[in-house]
Enzyme design. Structure first.
Site, PDB file in Angstrom:
ATOM      1  N   MET A 196       0.103   0.959   5.036  1.00 18.37           N
ATOM      2  CA  MET A 196      -0.671   1.333   6.208  1.00 18.37           C
ATOM      3  C   MET A 196      -1.708   0.252   6.500  1.00 18.37           C
ATOM      4  SD  MET A 196      -2.697   4.996   6.469  1.00 18.37           S
ATOM      5  CE  MET A 196      -1.380   5.848   5.605  1.00 18.37           C
TER       6      MET A 196
ATOM      7  N   SER B 157       0.851  -1.190   0.000  1.00 20.30           N
ATOM      8  CA  SER B 157       0.000   0.000   0.000  1.00 20.30           C
ATOM      9  C   SER B 157       0.891   1.245   0.000  1.00 20.30           C
ATOM     10  CB  SER B 157      -0.945  -0.030   1.212  1.00 20.30           C
ATOM     11  OG  SER B 157      -1.810   1.077   1.202  1.00 20.30           O
ATOM     12  N   THR B 158       0.852   2.050   1.062  1.00 18.72           N
ATOM     13  CA  THR B 158       1.645   3.281   1.115  1.00 18.72           C
ATOM     14  C   THR B 158       3.135   2.986   0.956  1.00 18.72           C
ATOM     15  OG1 THR B 158       0.013   4.150   2.663  1.00 18.72           O
ATOM     16  CG2 THR B 158       2.074   5.368   2.456  1.00 18.72           C
TER      17      THR B 158
ATOM     18  N   ASP C 244      -3.960  -5.032   5.868  1.00 21.45           N
ATOM     19  CA  ASP C 244      -4.435  -5.834   4.739  1.00 21.45           C
ATOM     20  C   ASP C 244      -3.345  -6.843   4.354  1.00 21.45           C
ATOM     21  OD1 ASP C 244      -6.062  -6.723   2.685  1.00 21.45           O
ATOM     22  OD2 ASP C 244      -5.383  -5.187   1.267  1.00 21.45           O
TER      23      ASP C 244
ATOM     24  N   HIS D 202      -2.693  -0.987  -3.347  1.00 24.52           N
ATOM     25  CA  HIS D 202      -3.829  -0.101  -3.114  1.00 24.52           C
ATOM     26  C   HIS D 202      -3.650   1.159  -3.956  1.00 24.52           C
ATOM     27  CE1 HIS D 202      -4.339  -1.933   1.209  1.00 24.52           C
ATOM     28  NE2 HIS D 202      -4.716  -2.753   0.244  1.00 24.52           N
TER      29      HIS D 202
END
Length: 341
Positions: free
Chosen positions: A282, A165-166, A285, A192
């Site tokens: 973050m 993600s991030t 997940d 993401h």
């Protein structure tokens, strides 16, 4: 002490809306505003904010040039605001390459709405991005791995899954560009990212990598030496041996695409022959999907926390005792080549 935020945007309306959202949270405080990239650099050096929100299109100096100069002179967590267009996606990816940490879609309507979800997301992102400068990025209960302990695996691997993600776009670029073009099995990438971004991101990775990288298409067959990026706003699942399915996500799932969903779907067809890797991001997940993979005797790796932009997702794997190995980012590709034969 409140986290100091510098807002950079040439729109007075947008600056005011963002300022109102930020100052409404006692944990955050706007310490300055800038109307162009040159002013942003100057105020960063003078005010030393914990985090910066940055527009791209501005007079005198654009956002990417400002990001690049700030990262050279006063490295600071930067959140880009991006338009949801193909050009906006390419510009945002350039900004991430230059050193920005994360991005949010820029929407005048959403930022001024009475109950805008963007407000909550903006506050959460600012708090998280500033955290490494305010508190340790790794929970004290999760020790930093000083030395990577390598394991020996008896199974052969037929599928690699990578969730992030991030910080993921840059992490994936660093990892995938190290892989040889003849890497012996397919790779599924779950990042993401909005739907308008994933096509441009796959295109960029493909131009940089020896392996083939493409945005995944419903029903296509998986091939060795190829990586398939889950389309933003959709879910990617394994629907059969060497076949993937792209479908609209269940509204109950927070993430589209969801790392958990893709990981979990691999269990039926690739039981103990999957290597799953969780990179910077973050939240958590990927943890429950990794749990299912571990129960089927697959292998799970986590990126080592000090090499993450945000170590939420990898540390969730480590805390749950699901990580077979915890590996620094720049060592992951070499380790993949060693074990996937």
């Amino acid at each position: 002490m409140a986290i100091g935020v510098l807002i950079v945007d040439d729109s007075a309306f947008f600056r005011q809306q963002i300022k109102t959202i930020i100052n409404a949270d006692s944990r955050l405080r706007v310490i300055g505003e800038a109307t162009n990239g040159r002013e942003a650099v100057d105020k960063t050096l003078r005010l030393k904010p914990d985090v910066i929100t940055m527009d791209y299109e501005m007079p005198l100096m654009d956002g990417i040039s400002a990001v690049r100069e700030i990262m050279q002179k006063q490295p600071t967590a930067i959140l880009m605001f991006s338009s949801l267009t193909l050009q906006g996606a390419r510009v945002t990816l350039d900004a991430l390459d230059a050193g920005a940490v994360d991005f949010l879609p820029k929407s005048y309507e959403r930022v001024s709405g009475a109950n805008s979800s963007l407000k909550q997301i903006l506050v959460q992102k600012l708090l998280t991005l500033a955290r490494p400068r305010v508190a340790p990025s790794v929970s004290p209960s999760v020790p930093l791995v000083a030395r990577h302990s390598k394991k020996t695996y008896s199974q052969g691997f037929e599928l690699v899954l990578i969730g992030t993600s991030t910080g993921g776009p840059v992490a994936l670029q660093k990892l995938l560009t190290q892989l040889p073009g003849n890497f012996p099995c397919p790779i599924l990438l779950i990042q993401h990212m909005p739907g308008t971004f994933t096509g441009a991101f796959a295109e960029r990775l493909n131009s940089q990598c020896a392996i083939q990288v493409k945005e995944a298409v419903d029903g296509e067959s998986l091939a060795p030496g190829s990586a398939y990026l889950a389309p933003g706003g959709m879910q990617m699942m394994i629907a059969g041996k060497n076949r993937i399915k792209i479908l609209a996500g269940d509204a109950r799932l927070n993430y589209k695409p969801s790392v958990d969903l893709t990981f979990g779907s691999a269990v039926k067809y690739y039981a103990n022959r999957t290597l799953a890797i969780v990179l910077t991001g973050m939240g958590a997940d990927g943890r429950e999907g990794a749990r299912l993979l571990k129960q089927s005797n697959s292998v799970v790796w986590a990126q080592e926390g000090s090499t993450c932009v945000i170590d939420g997702m990898p540390s969730a794997i480590v805390k749950a005792n699901l990580a077979d190995e915890v590996i620094p980012l720049l060592d992951i590709a070499k380790r993949m080549v060693e074990v996937v034969r």
